[in-house]
Design a protein around this motif. Structure first.
Motif, PDB file in Angstrom:
ATOM      1  N   GLU A   1     -16.644  12.866  -9.846  1.00 42.99           N
ATOM      2  CA  GLU A   1     -15.383  13.776  -9.430  1.00 42.99           C
ATOM      3  C   GLU A   1     -14.336  13.250  -8.997  1.00 42.99           C
ATOM      4  O   GLU A   1     -13.091  13.621  -9.149  1.00 42.99           O
ATOM      5  N   ALA A   2     -14.559  12.011  -8.318  1.00 41.02           N
ATOM      6  CA  ALA A   2     -13.453  11.282  -7.760  1.00 41.02           C
ATOM      7  C   ALA A   2     -12.382  10.694  -8.558  1.00 41.02           C
ATOM      8  O   ALA A   2     -11.174  10.473  -8.250  1.00 41.02           O
ATOM      9  N   ILE A   3     -12.717  10.719  -9.771  1.00 39.43           N
ATOM     10  CA  ILE A   3     -11.755  10.104 -10.835  1.00 39.43           C
ATOM     11  C   ILE A   3     -10.574  11.088 -10.904  1.00 39.43           C
ATOM     12  O   ILE A   3      -9.405  10.764 -11.370  1.00 39.43           O
ATOM     13  N   GLY A   4     -10.562  12.379 -10.405  1.00 42.56           N
ATOM     14  CA  GLY A   4      -9.434  13.192 -10.284  1.00 42.56           C
ATOM     15  C   GLY A   4      -8.474  12.960  -9.173  1.00 42.56           C
ATOM     16  O   GLY A   4      -7.287  13.251  -9.316  1.00 42.56           O
ATOM     17  N   LEU A   5      -8.848  11.930  -8.460  1.00 42.67           N
ATOM     18  CA  LEU A   5      -7.670  11.477  -7.665  1.00 42.67           C
ATOM     19  C   LEU A   5      -6.980  10.410  -8.134  1.00 42.67           C
ATOM     20  O   LEU A   5      -5.751  10.204  -7.618  1.00 42.67           O
ATOM     21  N   LEU A   6      -7.047  10.032  -9.528  1.00 41.47           N
ATOM     22  CA  LEU A   6      -6.211   9.230 -10.320  1.00 41.47           C
ATOM     23  C   LEU A   6      -5.266  10.029 -10.954  1.00 41.47           C
ATOM     24  O   LEU A   6      -5.106   9.961 -12.295  1.00 41.47           O
TER      25      LEU A   6
ATOM     26  N   LEU B   1       4.514   2.182  -6.970  1.00 38.60           N
ATOM     27  CA  LEU B   1       3.528   1.703  -8.018  1.00 38.60           C
ATOM     28  C   LEU B   1       2.412   2.411  -8.129  1.00 38.60           C
ATOM     29  O   LEU B   1       1.808   3.029  -6.911  1.00 38.60           O
ATOM     30  N   VAL B   2       2.070   2.995  -9.169  1.00 41.86           N
ATOM     31  CA  VAL B   2       0.773   3.810  -8.990  1.00 41.86           C
ATOM     32  C   VAL B   2      -0.159   3.195 -10.381  1.00 41.86           C
ATOM     33  O   VAL B   2       0.167   2.691 -11.033  1.00 41.86           O
ATOM     34  N   VAL B   3      -1.342   3.571 -10.089  1.00 37.39           N
ATOM     35  CA  VAL B   3      -2.243   3.501 -11.357  1.00 37.39           C
ATOM     36  C   VAL B   3      -2.118   4.254 -12.611  1.00 37.39           C
ATOM     37  O   VAL B   3      -2.062   5.411 -12.571  1.00 37.39           O
ATOM     38  N   ALA B   4      -1.494   3.657 -13.811  1.00 39.87           N
ATOM     39  CA  ALA B   4      -1.023   4.547 -14.832  1.00 39.87           C
ATOM     40  C   ALA B   4      -2.009   4.301 -16.192  1.00 39.87           C
ATOM     41  O   ALA B   4      -1.970   5.151 -16.907  1.00 39.87           O
TER      42      ALA B   4
ATOM     43  N   PRO C   1       0.838  -1.353  -0.041  1.00 40.98           N
ATOM     44  CA  PRO C   1       0.048   0.174  -0.002  1.00 40.98           C
ATOM     45  C   PRO C   1       0.903   1.091   0.108  1.00 40.98           C
ATOM     46  O   PRO C   1       1.886   1.415   0.417  1.00 40.98           O
ATOM     47  N   ASN C   2       0.620   2.227  -0.841  1.00 38.14           N
ATOM     48  CA  ASN C   2       0.920   3.791  -0.534  1.00 38.14           C
ATOM     49  C   ASN C   2      -0.076   4.497  -0.850  1.00 38.14           C
ATOM     50  O   ASN C   2      -1.114   4.289  -1.255  1.00 38.14           O
ATOM     51  N   GLN C   3       0.552   5.788  -0.593  1.00 41.19           N
ATOM     52  CA  GLN C   3      -0.625   6.907  -0.567  1.00 41.19           C
ATOM     53  C   GLN C   3      -1.515   6.915  -2.168  1.00 41.19           C
ATOM     54  O   GLN C   3      -2.768   7.106  -2.278  1.00 41.19           O
ATOM     55  N   GLN C   4      -0.561   6.948  -3.201  1.00 41.66           N
ATOM     56  CA  GLN C   4      -1.560   6.864  -4.671  1.00 41.66           C
ATOM     57  C   GLN C   4      -2.385   5.817  -4.822  1.00 41.66           C
ATOM     58  O   GLN C   4      -3.358   5.932  -5.149  1.00 41.66           O
ATOM     59  N   LEU C   5      -1.979   4.525  -4.258  1.00 41.42           N
ATOM     60  CA  LEU C   5      -2.992   3.557  -4.617  1.00 41.42           C
ATOM     61  C   LEU C   5      -4.084   3.357  -3.483  1.00 41.42           C
ATOM     62  O   LEU C   5      -5.067   3.256  -3.918  1.00 41.42           O
ATOM     63  N   GLN C   6      -3.773   4.318  -2.306  1.00 43.14           N
ATOM     64  CA  GLN C   6      -5.027   4.185  -1.627  1.00 43.14           C
ATOM     65  C   GLN C   6      -5.688   5.379  -2.185  1.00 43.14           C
ATOM     66  O   GLN C   6      -7.232   5.140  -2.162  1.00 43.14           O
TER      67      GLN C   6
ATOM     68  N   PRO D   1       5.412   1.815 -12.263  1.00 43.61           N
ATOM     69  CA  PRO D   1       6.260   2.680 -11.570  1.00 43.61           C
ATOM     70  C   PRO D   1       6.009   4.212 -11.688  1.00 43.61           C
ATOM     71  O   PRO D   1       5.732   4.590 -12.877  1.00 43.61           O
ATOM     72  N   SER D   2       5.804   4.873 -10.896  1.00 49.68           N
ATOM     73  CA  SER D   2       5.647   6.522 -10.838  1.00 49.68           C
ATOM     74  C   SER D   2       6.789   7.065 -11.612  1.00 49.68           C
ATOM     75  O   SER D   2       7.886   6.818 -11.374  1.00 49.68           O
TER      76      SER D   2
END
Length: 395
Positions: free
Chosen positions: A112-117, A94-97, A42-47, A86-87
């Motif tokens: 609107e939450a899609i902006g978190l990606l 690791l991030v959602v790319a 887990p990391n902040q980006q994946l959360q 990888p970011s």
């Protein structure tokens, strides 16, 4: 033609910290979901991605292929259609790319939450039933390279939010319900491919093409009206394909189109263009396909067009062309496919009647003496021949 990045190229781009500088003209295919078989820490980006994808799942009303059925739990990199890499700013994170839900037949909207990606470089949502307007939070996706929202049910005016994406190169909004004018800024952004065909866009095509970098522009099947502006010449250094099929264009085809020296495909069919075919088209040395059918062109097929070195297909049926120069009379001898039906060509089969040709040709258009706004479209008499309703194929 500029096509979508593969996911393998995408990952390479992210690793090398240059999301916007590679893989132009690579071929698109559906990536397999095998990039990261392990469960990432887990990391902040994946959360953040987990919260965004859960919010999205809640506003999906129909998922007949169960593509989002496994969108459960924090291991977002194992979700169907979600791809991690990888970011660019930290190769150890690791991030959602990428998101690829093409042909999912999913119904819902984008929250609107899609902006978190915010690490996304690619969104492919082709051929679904997503609807509503695009959320303003898309502006947070500063790494987004490709956005394919084609063949959905998005509505509203042209989504200006896409113009705020600094890394965007590939924009595909075709086959939706966007309406109203195109913003001039669309053509000052560093896009490589612009697909806005098959919407409800109206008004004039913007005259401000300053700074454009596009190699492919498809305006087809909208209701723009008015003339193609001479400033189209500002695409000269990049444009390879220009499709304006069935866009309610009128007036003369500006000679500046002949400055687009990289063009391989020019299609202005199913409009109300008048006057002669510009001789300047003889300058298009790379042109392979020229489609002028279903307009009101008169005069001559210029010899310079017929001897273009790369020409493979010339279509000018359903016009009022009355003369072919030199080799233009027998292009098939050069292996060029030609469709010259329903013109005013003497000694050629399947032409308009003499009565129809006289009615049109007795009122020639001089493009130098007429402003675009003053050109009333010619209307062929009802005896002109069979009625052919505009029905161009999918671009």
């Amino acid at each position: 033609m500029a096509l979508s990045l593969t996911f393998h190229v995408l990952i390479s781009v992210l690793v090398h910290l240059s999301v916007v500088s590679t893989a132009k003209h690579s071929h698109h295919h559906h990536a397999s979901h095998t990039l990261h078989p392990h469960t990432p820490s887990p990391n902040q980006q994946l959360q953040q991605a987990y919260h965004a994808l859960q919010a999205w799942k809640k506003v999906i009303y129909s998922d007949p292929k169960n593509l989002t059925a496994d969108w459960v739990g924090p291991s977002v990199c194992s979700y169907t259609g979600i791809f991690c890499a990888p970011s660019p700013s930290d190769p150890n994170t690791l991030v959602v790319a990428g998101i690829d839900l093409n042909h999912g037949d999913i119904a819902g909207f984008l929250p609107e939450a899609i902006g978190l990606l915010s690490d996304l470089a690619l969104i492919h949502l082709n051929s679904n039933r997503f609807c509503g307007i695009l959320p303003s939070s898309l502006a947070n996706l500063s790494l987004l390279y490709e956005l394919d929202l084609s063949n959905n049910r998005f509505v509203g005016p042209f989504p200006d939010v896409v113009l705020s994406l600094p890394s965007l190169k590939y924009l595909d909004l075709r086959y939706n319900e966007f309406e109203g004018p195109l913003p001039p800024k669309l053509f000052s952004n560093p896009l490589d491919a612009i697909f806005v065909n098959n919407n409800r866009l109206t008004s004039l095509i913007p005259r401000d093409f300053t700074g454009t970098t596009a190699s492919v522009v498809v305006f087809a099947n909208n209701d723009f009206s008015g003339c193609l502006p001479p400033t189209i010449a500002r695409f000269a250094d990049t444009l390879e394909e220009l499709l304006l099929i069935n866009s309610s264009l009128s007036g003369c085809l500006p000679p500046e189109v002949g400055y687009l020296y990289k063009l391989r495909v020019l299609d202005v069919s199913y409009n109300s263009l008048v006057g002669p075919v510009p001789y300047s088209l003889a300058g298009l040395g790379h042109l392979e396909q020229l489609n002028l059918e279903h307009n009101m062109f008169t005069g001559t097929v210029p010899l310079g067009v017929c001897v273009l070195p790369s020409l493979l297909n010339l279509t000018f049926s359903y016009n009022y062309i009355s003369e072919e120069e030199g080799i233009c009379k027998n292009l098939t001898s050069r292996g060029i496919a030609v469709d010259d039906r329903y013109n005013c060509l003497p000694d050629k089969p399947l032409q308009w009647s003499q009565k129809v040709c006289d009615a049109v040709l007795d009122h020639p258009i001089d493009c130098y003496d007429h402003e675009c706004s003053a050109m009333a479209p010619l209307v062929a008499p009802s005896t002109a021949g069979p009625s052919i309703a505009p029905g161009p194929s999918d671009t």
